[in-house]
Enzyme design. Structure first.
Site, PDB file in Angstrom:
ATOM      1  N   LYS A  50     -21.072 -17.730  -1.614  1.00 49.68           N
ATOM      2  CA  LYS A  50     -22.431 -17.739  -1.500  1.00 49.68           C
ATOM      3  C   LYS A  50     -23.097 -16.827  -2.511  1.00 49.68           C
ATOM      4  O   LYS A  50     -22.428 -15.640  -2.823  1.00 49.68           O
ATOM      5  CB  LYS A  50     -23.017 -17.105  -0.054  1.00 49.68           C
ATOM      6  N   GLY A 108     -13.685  -3.969  -0.244  1.00 46.73           N
ATOM      7  CA  GLY A 108     -15.264  -3.418  -0.009  1.00 46.73           C
ATOM      8  C   GLY A 108     -15.357  -2.370  -0.809  1.00 46.73           C
ATOM      9  O   GLY A 108     -16.491  -2.429  -1.489  1.00 46.73           O
ATOM     10  N   ARG A 142       0.820  -1.188  -0.111  1.00 45.20           N
ATOM     11  CA  ARG A 142      -0.067  -0.061   0.076  1.00 45.20           C
ATOM     12  C   ARG A 142       0.808   1.259  -0.023  1.00 45.20           C
ATOM     13  O   ARG A 142       0.414   2.142  -0.430  1.00 45.20           O
ATOM     14  CB  ARG A 142      -1.032  -0.128   1.222  1.00 45.20           C
TER      15      ARG A 142
HETATM   16  P1  AMP Z   1     -16.385 -14.955  -1.324  1.00 42.57           P
HETATM   17  O1  AMP Z   1     -15.749 -14.109  -0.101  1.00 42.57           O
HETATM   18  O2  AMP Z   1     -17.678 -14.968  -1.403  1.00 42.57           O
HETATM   19  O3  AMP Z   1     -15.632 -14.432  -2.547  1.00 42.57           O
HETATM   20  O4  AMP Z   1     -15.717 -16.361  -1.042  1.00 42.57           O
HETATM   21  C1  AMP Z   1     -14.602 -16.913  -0.917  1.00 42.57           C
HETATM   22  C2  AMP Z   1     -14.518 -18.504  -0.620  1.00 42.57           C
HETATM   23  O5  AMP Z   1     -15.352 -18.897  -0.991  1.00 42.57           O
HETATM   24  C3  AMP Z   1     -13.287 -18.867  -0.677  1.00 42.57           C
HETATM   25  O6  AMP Z   1     -12.917 -19.094   1.009  1.00 42.57           O
HETATM   26  C4  AMP Z   1     -13.666 -20.221  -0.868  1.00 42.57           C
HETATM   27  O7  AMP Z   1     -13.021 -21.201  -0.140  1.00 42.57           O
HETATM   28  C5  AMP Z   1     -14.984 -20.430  -0.774  1.00 42.57           C
HETATM   29  N1  AMP Z   1     -15.432 -21.215  -1.941  1.00 42.57           N
HETATM   30  C6  AMP Z   1     -15.305 -21.283  -3.192  1.00 42.57           C
HETATM   31  N2  AMP Z   1     -15.798 -22.427  -3.648  1.00 42.57           N
HETATM   32  C7  AMP Z   1     -16.348 -23.137  -2.832  1.00 42.57           C
HETATM   33  C8  AMP Z   1     -17.238 -24.480  -2.842  1.00 42.57           C
HETATM   34  N3  AMP Z   1     -17.226 -25.109  -3.937  1.00 42.57           N
HETATM   35  N4  AMP Z   1     -17.428 -24.871  -1.337  1.00 42.57           N
HETATM   36  C9  AMP Z   1     -17.223 -24.316  -0.395  1.00 42.57           C
HETATM   37  N5  AMP Z   1     -16.514 -23.042  -0.401  1.00 42.57           N
HETATM   38  C10 AMP Z   1     -16.136 -22.555  -1.667  1.00 42.57           C
END
Ligand code: AMP
Length: 396
Positions: A197, A376, A35
């Site tokens: 999610k 963010g 940074r």
């Molecule tokens: P996000 O913060 O929503 O971008 O999610 C990132 C997280 O999603 C990472 O820690 C990954 O380990 C998790 N992730 C990705 N694919 C899968 C999956 N098929 N099942 C469970 N977790 C997942």
């Protein structure tokens, strides 16, 4: 949009909001100076113009004055990165700071103490912003990481510099990159959304359906879509209450002429464990006791094809549980595809949280066009929100 390149800083004192929220170890040594390095070009341009720089930043989330969050700890590293001895003032407002700024000579740099030692910073307090505004002739915002916050130093302060305000190079580059992806990029535009999610990405999906030609969906989000379409997802991560929403997204995409690409096969595992037994399984035929933890080979081929014909690419979120070596291959392969498309002339932006960690971990950082510095702030931009820190400087 005015940037520092629209101003001459000769004999001017630039008050620069930087993001020096860097990680420190137990001896208060900076463990990652990315940074500080990122802010260097703007600071150097100002000094080379014959101006001086007053740097203000937050560090961590202190409750009042707490020495462990003092910016004093990073004076040495900042001096090393900039190649000049940086002065330090033990409070970001008040008589001592004002005197130090009055005495500041062209070519010199001052770092002010942590803005968040005053609760007024995050409260967006007018009077506090006014006190800060006394410390420079031109206000420069170069902190994308806090641009989504209406804090005193990131947004409120701008009103005290009606014409004398602009973006630093870093923030200007972030704005430009997001603009390319969301409005001015060459078509076809492809967004790749992974992560865990649907619920955390829904606003982004809804916003970008109006902007992209292709939407690749991967990672844990996949299974909510597949189950909603009648597939069997076994024990894969799945948000049952979001199935309606998933179907609605698919319908909207079709109406808008956006092609959605979902995985067709996955690396299934019989436990959420790097040492689990694995198998390549069709995405809609995952037996109970098994879960999809990474994209399968056919899926990666399909995604590669879409990416190679794209001219503008946005990547947010991993394709699998990349933290576990055995389920990182899909994310790495995707990184390779994006790097190849970039080499062939596409513009690629990687932004928001875990995909940034993934590109850094797997060494793709310099093979994509731009890696965003603000988690963010990037997510809120992709959601179509106006960021207070950007609006305050952009509106003259
Ligand atoms: P996000 O913060 O929503 O971008 O999610 C990132 C997280 O999603 C990472 O820690 C990954 O380990 C998790 N992730 C990705 N694919 C899968 C999956 N098929 N099942 C469970 N977790 C997942």
């Amino acid at each position: 949009m005015k940037t520092i390149n629209d101003f001459s800083f000769e004999n001017k004192k630039a008050l620069i909001r930087v993001d020096f929220n860097v990680p420190l170890d137990e001896n208060f040594e900076v463990t990652d100076d990315t940074r500080i390095q990122a802010a260097k070009p703007s600071i150097i341009k100002i000094l080379e113009d014959g101006g001086s720089a007053v740097l203000m930043s937050h560090l961590g989330r202190p409750k009042g004055v707490q020495d462990e969050f003092s910016l004093r700890h990073i004076v040495e590293k900042t001096s090393e990165v900039l190649g000049i001895q940086v002065k330090f003032v033990a409070d970001c407002i008040g008589a001592e700071a004002e005197t130090a700024v009055t005495d500041l000579q062209p070519g010199e740099v001052i770092l002010l103490e942590n803005l968040r030692f005053h609760a007024e910073e995050t409260a967006g307090d007018q009077e506090f912003a006014k006190q800060l505004s006394k410390l420079g002739d031109i206000y420069v915002n170069d902190a994308f990481g806090t641009a989504h916050r209406a804090h005193a130093s990131t947004a409120i302060i701008a009103q005290f510099f009606p014409d004398q305000k602009c973006f630093g190079n870093l923030l200007a580059k972030e704005i430009e990159s997001i603009d390319k992806v969301l409005s001015s990029g060459e078509k076809p535009v492809t967004a790749i959304l992974g992560g865990s999610k649907v619920s955390s990405k829904i606003t982004i999906i809804e916003n970008i359906l109006d902007k992209v030609d292709h939407l690749i969906i991967g990672g844990g989000m996949t299974y909510t879509f597949i189950k909603a379409k009648g597939g069997q997802v076994g024990d894969s991560i799945c948000e049952d209450d979001k199935q309606e929403l998933a179907l609605d997204i698919l319908k909207k995409a079709e109406e808008k002429g956006v092609q959605i690409h979902l995985p067709v096969d996955v690396i299934g595992a019989d436990a959420f464990d790097n040492e689990a037994n694995t198998d390549v399984i069709d995405v809609d035929m995952i037996p109970n006791g098994w879960q999809g933890l990474d994209a399968g080979p056919k899926t990666l081929e399909n995604f590669h094809e879409v990416i190679m014909k794209s001219k503008t690419i946005l990547w947010n979120g991993p394709l699998g549980v990349f933290e576990m070596e055995n389920f990182a291959k899909g994310t790495i392969a995707l990184g390779h595809s994006i790097a190849k498309a970039t080499e062939n002339g596409a513009f690629s932006l990687v932004g928001g949280g875990d995909s940034v960690a993934a590109v850094k971990q797997f060494g793709f950082g310099d093979k994509v066009s731009y890696v965003s510095t603000g988690g963010g702030a990037m997510l809120e931009s992709l959601e179509g929100k106006t960021l207070p820190g950007i609006a305050a400087v952009a509106n003259s």
